[in-house]
Every structure is written in structure tokens, then in C-alpha cells.
Design a protein around this motif. Structure first.
Motif, PDB file in Angstrom:
ATOM      1  N   GLU A 133       0.774  -1.147   0.057  1.00  0.00           N
ATOM      2  CA  GLU A 133       0.377   0.113  -0.057  1.00  0.00           C
ATOM      3  C   GLU A 133       1.013   1.375   0.022  1.00  0.00           C
ATOM      4  OE1 GLU A 133      -0.124  -2.304   2.631  1.00  0.00           O
ATOM      5  OE2 GLU A 133      -1.966  -3.338   1.676  1.00  0.00           O
ATOM      6  N   LEU A 134       1.824   1.063   0.264  1.00  0.00           N
ATOM      7  CA  LEU A 134       3.049   2.417   0.131  1.00  0.00           C
ATOM      8  C   LEU A 134       3.008   3.486  -0.880  1.00  0.00           C
ATOM      9  CD1 LEU A 134       5.269   3.682   1.277  1.00  0.00           C
ATOM     10  CD2 LEU A 134       6.963   3.030  -0.278  1.00  0.00           C
ATOM     11  N   TYR A 135       2.400   3.554  -1.782  1.00  0.00           N
ATOM     12  CA  TYR A 135       2.659   4.056  -3.033  1.00  0.00           C
ATOM     13  C   TYR A 135       0.822   4.305  -3.070  1.00  0.00           C
ATOM     14  CZ  TYR A 135       7.134   2.745  -3.761  1.00  0.00           C
ATOM     15  OH  TYR A 135       8.055   2.647  -3.308  1.00  0.00           O
ATOM     16  N   ARG A 136       0.177   4.112  -2.590  1.00  0.00           N
ATOM     17  CA  ARG A 136      -1.465   4.233  -3.134  1.00  0.00           C
ATOM     18  C   ARG A 136      -1.761   5.728  -2.322  1.00  0.00           C
ATOM     19  NH1 ARG A 136      -5.881  -0.343   0.524  1.00  0.00           N
ATOM     20  NH2 ARG A 136      -4.315  -2.014  -1.647  1.00  0.00           N
ATOM     21  N   GLN A 137      -2.413   6.157  -3.542  1.00  0.00           N
ATOM     22  CA  GLN A 137      -2.931   7.711  -3.257  1.00  0.00           C
ATOM     23  C   GLN A 137      -1.570   8.712  -3.157  1.00  0.00           C
ATOM     24  OE1 GLN A 137      -6.331   7.678  -0.299  1.00  0.00           O
ATOM     25  NE2 GLN A 137      -7.424   7.129  -2.015  1.00  0.00           N
ATOM     26  N   ARG A 138      -0.361   8.536  -3.508  1.00  0.00           N
ATOM     27  CA  ARG A 138       0.714   9.578  -2.907  1.00  0.00           C
ATOM     28  C   ARG A 138       1.363   9.690  -4.781  1.00  0.00           C
ATOM     29  NH1 ARG A 138       2.831   8.367   2.199  1.00  0.00           N
ATOM     30  NH2 ARG A 138       3.453  10.252   1.745  1.00  0.00           N
ATOM     31  N   ARG A 139       1.870  10.051  -4.309  1.00  0.00           N
ATOM     32  CA  ARG A 139       2.606  11.053  -5.983  1.00  0.00           C
ATOM     33  C   ARG A 139       3.594  11.092  -6.505  1.00  0.00           C
ATOM     34  NH1 ARG A 139      -0.472  17.230  -5.260  1.00  0.00           N
ATOM     35  NH2 ARG A 139       0.162  17.024  -7.794  1.00  0.00           N
ATOM     36  N   VAL A 140       3.643  10.178  -7.585  1.00  0.00           N
ATOM     37  CA  VAL A 140       5.316   9.889  -8.099  1.00  0.00           C
ATOM     38  C   VAL A 140       5.277  11.123  -8.904  1.00  0.00           C
ATOM     39  CG1 VAL A 140       6.470   8.586  -9.867  1.00  0.00           C
ATOM     40  CG2 VAL A 140       4.945   7.961  -8.180  1.00  0.00           C
ATOM     41  N   ILE A 141       6.981  11.725  -9.341  1.00  0.00           N
ATOM     42  CA  ILE A 141       6.842  12.259 -10.239  1.00  0.00           C
ATOM     43  C   ILE A 141       8.324  11.960 -11.094  1.00  0.00           C
ATOM     44  CG2 ILE A 141       8.527  15.216 -10.600  1.00  0.00           C
ATOM     45  CD1 ILE A 141       8.032  15.739  -7.799  1.00  0.00           C
ATOM     46  N   LEU A 142       7.636  11.969 -11.987  1.00  0.00           N
ATOM     47  CA  LEU A 142       8.815  11.458 -13.383  1.00  0.00           C
ATOM     48  C   LEU A 142       9.439  12.696 -14.893  1.00  0.00           C
ATOM     49  CD1 LEU A 142       6.597   8.982 -15.315  1.00  0.00           C
ATOM     50  CD2 LEU A 142       8.297   8.972 -13.791  1.00  0.00           C
ATOM     51  N   THR A 143      10.588  12.620 -14.284  1.00  0.00           N
ATOM     52  CA  THR A 143      11.219  13.963 -14.948  1.00  0.00           C
ATOM     53  C   THR A 143      12.422  14.087 -15.769  1.00  0.00           C
ATOM     54  OG1 THR A 143      13.879  13.733 -13.798  1.00  0.00           O
ATOM     55  CG2 THR A 143      11.814  15.168 -12.509  1.00  0.00           C
ATOM     56  N   PRO A 144      11.111  13.395 -17.380  1.00  0.00           N
ATOM     57  CA  PRO A 144      11.620  13.192 -18.391  1.00  0.00           C
ATOM     58  C   PRO A 144      12.549  14.527 -19.567  1.00  0.00           C
ATOM     59  CG  PRO A 144       9.242  13.255 -18.996  1.00  0.00           C
ATOM     60  CD  PRO A 144      10.374  13.814 -16.928  1.00  0.00           C
ATOM     61  N   THR A 145      13.732  13.742 -19.483  1.00  0.00           N
ATOM     62  CA  THR A 145      14.171  14.785 -20.111  1.00  0.00           C
ATOM     63  C   THR A 145      14.297  15.244 -21.335  1.00  0.00           C
ATOM     64  OG1 THR A 145      16.168  13.253 -21.958  1.00  0.00           O
ATOM     65  CG2 THR A 145      16.423  13.935 -19.591  1.00  0.00           C
ATOM     66  N   GLU A 146      14.587  15.953 -23.222  1.00  0.00           N
ATOM     67  CA  GLU A 146      13.768  16.222 -23.640  1.00  0.00           C
ATOM     68  C   GLU A 146      14.089  15.017 -25.306  1.00  0.00           C
ATOM     69  OE1 GLU A 146      17.603  18.901 -25.342  1.00  0.00           O
ATOM     70  OE2 GLU A 146      15.726  20.250 -24.833  1.00  0.00           O
ATOM     71  N   ASP A 147      15.385  13.792 -24.676  1.00  0.00           N
ATOM     72  CA  ASP A 147      15.299  12.817 -24.678  1.00  0.00           C
ATOM     73  C   ASP A 147      14.455  11.703 -25.018  1.00  0.00           C
ATOM     74  OD1 ASP A 147      17.586  14.503 -27.080  1.00  0.00           O
ATOM     75  OD2 ASP A 147      18.464  14.193 -25.121  1.00  0.00           O
ATOM     76  N   THR A 148      13.579  12.111 -23.801  1.00  0.00           N
ATOM     77  CA  THR A 148      12.495  10.260 -23.201  1.00  0.00           C
ATOM     78  C   THR A 148      11.289  10.619 -24.074  1.00  0.00           C
ATOM     79  OG1 THR A 148      13.635  11.421 -21.326  1.00  0.00           O
ATOM     80  CG2 THR A 148      11.510   9.619 -21.676  1.00  0.00           C
ATOM     81  N   SER A 149      11.545   9.386 -24.688  1.00  0.00           N
ATOM     82  CA  SER A 149      10.311   8.856 -25.567  1.00  0.00           C
ATOM     83  C   SER A 149       8.998   9.459 -24.919  1.00  0.00           C
ATOM     84  CB  SER A 149      10.776   7.926 -25.999  1.00  0.00           C
ATOM     85  OG  SER A 149      10.179   6.550 -25.388  1.00  0.00           O
ATOM     86  N   THR A 150       7.739   9.795 -25.769  1.00  0.00           N
ATOM     87  CA  THR A 150       6.139   9.377 -24.672  1.00  0.00           C
ATOM     88  C   THR A 150       5.764   8.446 -24.491  1.00  0.00           C
ATOM     89  OG1 THR A 150       6.254  12.107 -26.220  1.00  0.00           O
ATOM     90  CG2 THR A 150       4.174  10.756 -24.754  1.00  0.00           C
ATOM     91  N   ALA A 151       6.455   7.510 -25.521  1.00  0.00           N
ATOM     92  CA  ALA A 151       6.003   6.087 -25.358  1.00  0.00           C
ATOM     93  C   ALA A 151       6.635   5.350 -23.667  1.00  0.00           C
ATOM     94  CB  ALA A 151       6.260   5.094 -25.980  1.00  0.00           C
TER      95      ALA A 151
END
Ligand code: NAP
Length: 289
Positions: free
Chosen positions: A141-159
Motif C-alpha cells: 500500500e506504500l504508493y496508494r494515493q501518493r504522488r510520483v514525479i517523473l522528470t523526462p529529458t527532452e530526449d525521453t520518448s513519450t511511449a
């Protein structure tokens, strides 16, 4: 690239963060199997026994073969070596992500191994945790209703971002994206500085030679404030060093605030103190309310 469930997730570092993610993904039926890898075989055996992972390989380069997503959940100081071993085993389609608490240093490590412009590396950070560590502390349950931040670079693909987003959402979290610079500044203030304050306060009180029974008289407030000083020292050493400049900038601002309050006490300026306390209480009440 499919963004819903996948066949195989490989978790490198099956401690609190990696183990909890594995348990949550299993419970959600996000993947058919979870393979673990890491430093200590005993930890991986324990992770299988606890039903956290399905199998393991002590060689990271072997463990990542055929995985759809590789999630690196080792301390920040161990990221570079983990990326090196992943690179030895991965093919181009594998999406690699991480859970490290600072992002610019992880991106530097990843770029030095995978090369700048690599589209399938998605830097990430779950804003969830406890002061405990190791696979025995993991819970689904650690992540339930918690936030995760992704920090893609300009090279990271959308997929690739979509695949990692789907994984965290399956674990119960909501996902935001922002720049790594912004992430490191925000987290220096809300997470890294508070940990330094908690470690520093306990150490300072412990060093008071003339009041050796001081902790006997500590009550709930002390416990609340210093809970995070029970966190893993190696992990927090790595976080502070990895985000050194932003943490030092926040420490300076905090030092200025302490100076203001010190002067208010010197000058018996109760109004000044009350003003600061009222403002802080309003903000804290709104945040918690
Ligand atoms: P943890 O419970 O101590 O787990 C770390 C895992 O990494 C363990 O399985 C450990 O295996 C393995 N490991 C340690 N050193 C390694 C090395 N040199 N090479 C390969 N594997 C190694 O720590 P955690 O709390 O899960 O933290 C993992 C990551 O998540 C860190 O990057 C941290 O910044 C980030 N994070 C932590 C929190 C939090 O509140 N704890 C929150 C968000 C993000 P052994 O059994 O061999 O020690």
C-alpha cells in the motif's frame, strides 16, 4: 509500445521502495512476473520467501534480459554501477526507470552510461516512504494515493514515459512530470532539508555533555520531529551529496530564518515571534487539512 500491463518487470534493489513497488504491481496484476536483482543474495532469497519477487538473478546484466521495464531502486551512490550492469544486458527496447530521491545526478549517471539522447530512460521519484528500510519493511500500500514525479529529458520518448506512468498508476499512485531542476529544488526544501534538521537536532542534543538524561524527558513533539532521523544513513548521505547545491541553498535560507528568530528572542520581540508562528501555523494547517 503497450502502456497497460506488461510481461516482465525487473526490480533492481528489492528494499523498501523496490519491494513495495513489486508487491503493489503483483496485487494489481500489472505483470506476469517480477524478477529481482541486487547486491546481496540473502536479500533476494528473502524477497522470494516474502512473495515480493518471483525469482532473482545476482547478476544484473542477466536479470534485465527480456524485461519490459527495469526499475532501479538502489541508493543514489550505487546508480552508476547499476546502470553499467544494465547496459551490459539490455536491448534497445527495454524501458529503464529509477526511484532515486534526486534527479539531476541520476540523469548525469544515466547519460554517462546509456549515452545522451537515449529515449528509453525515464527518471522517476515516488514521493512516498518511511524511516524503515530493507525488504522486510516493504508493503503493497506504500504508493496508494501518493504522488510520483517523473522528470523526462527532452530526449525521453513519450511511449517510455507512458509505460512508466502506467506502472506507477497500477501501484496506486498519481503521476506528475516536471523538470529535474525543479524537482531537485522542491525536494531539497520539503524532504532533504527536513532530514538534515532531524539528524542534526538529535546529534546536537546527544552531544550535550551536561544534560545526559535529555532523551528521557523527550515527548511526542520530539518524536514527531525526529522520526525521520531513524532513516538509513547511507541513503541520506547519498541524497544530500547528490543534491548538494540545492540543499545548501535551502540550508542558507533556513539559517536566515533561524537568525531572525534568534534576534527576536535577543530583543524580547514577542510580536515578531508570534507573527512567524501564526504564518507557519496557517500554512501547515492548510497543508494538512
Ligand atoms: P533500502 O530499503 O535500503 O533498499 C535498497 C536496496 O538496494 C536494497 O535491496 C539493497 O540491497 C540494494 N543496494 C544497496 N546498495 C547497493 C549497491 N551498492 N548495489 C546494488 N544494490 C544495492 O532503500 P530504499 O528506501 O528502498 O531506497 C531505494 C532508493 O529509493 C534510493 O535511491 C532512495 O533515494 C529512493 N527513495 C527512498 C525513499 C524512502 O523514503 N526510503 C523514498 C523515495 C525514494 P542489500 O540488501 O544488499 O542492502
Amino acid at each position: 509500445m503497450s502502456t497497460s500491463g506488461v510481461d516482465t518487470v525487473c526490480v533492481i534493489g528489492t528494499g523498501l521502495i523496490g519491494g513495495s513497488l513489486a508487491l503493489a504491481l503483483k496485487r494489481a496484476g500489472f505483470c506476469r512476473q517480477i524478477i529481482g536483482a541486487g547486491r546481496t543474495e540473502q536479500t533476494l532469497i528473502r524477497a522470494v520467501e516474502l512473495g515480493v519477487i518471483d525469482s532473482y538473478d545476482t547478476q544484473i546484466a542477466n536479470a534485465v534480459v527480456g524485461a519490459d521495464i527495469v526499475v532501479v531502486c538502489v541508493p543514489l551512490g550505487a546508480m552508476h554501477a547499476a546502470f553499467e550492469q544494465i547496459n551490459a544486458g539490455k536491448d534497445q527496447d527495454i524501458v529503464v526507470t529509477d526511484a532515486g530521491s534526486a534527479k539531476q545526478s541520476v540523469i548525469r549517471d544515466a547519460e554517462s552510461i546509456f549515452g545522451a539522447g537515449y529515449p528509453n530512460f525515464v527518471p522517476g521519484h515516488p514521493i512516498a516512504g518511511t524511516e524503515r528500510s530493507g525488504v522486510g519493511a516493504a508493503f503493497a500500500e506504500l504508493y496508494r494515493q501518493r504522488r510520483v514525479i517523473l522528470t523526462p529529458t527532452e530526449d525521453t520518448s513519450t511511449a517510455a514515459v507512458d509505460r512508466v506512468r502506467a506502472m506507477w498508476e497500477a501501484a496506486g499512485a498519481s503521476v506528475d512530470t516536471m523538470s529535474a531542476e525543479h524537482h531537485d529544488l522542491v525536494l531539497a526544501g520539503t524532504s532533504h532539508l527536513p532530514h538534515l534538521l532531524a539528524f542534526g537536532l538529535v546529534d546536537c542534543l546527544n552531544n550535550l555533555e551536561d544534560i545526559d538524561e535529555i532523551f528521557c524527558f523527550a515527548a511526542g513533539g520530539f518524536r514527531d520531529f525526529t522520526r525521520i532521523a531513524s532513516s538509513d544513513p547511507v541513503m541520506w548521505r547519498d541524497i544530500c551529496l547528490s543534491n548538494r547545491e540545492q540543499v545548501m541553498a535551502m540550508m542558507k535560507r533556513y539559517r536566515d530564518e533561524m537568525e531572525k528568530m534568534y534576534r527576536a528572542l535577543e530583543e524580547y520581540d514577542g510580536e515578531k515571534l508570534k507573527e512567524v508562528f501564526e504564518r507557519a501555523k496557517r500554512v501547515r494547517d492548510a497543508f494538512c487539512g
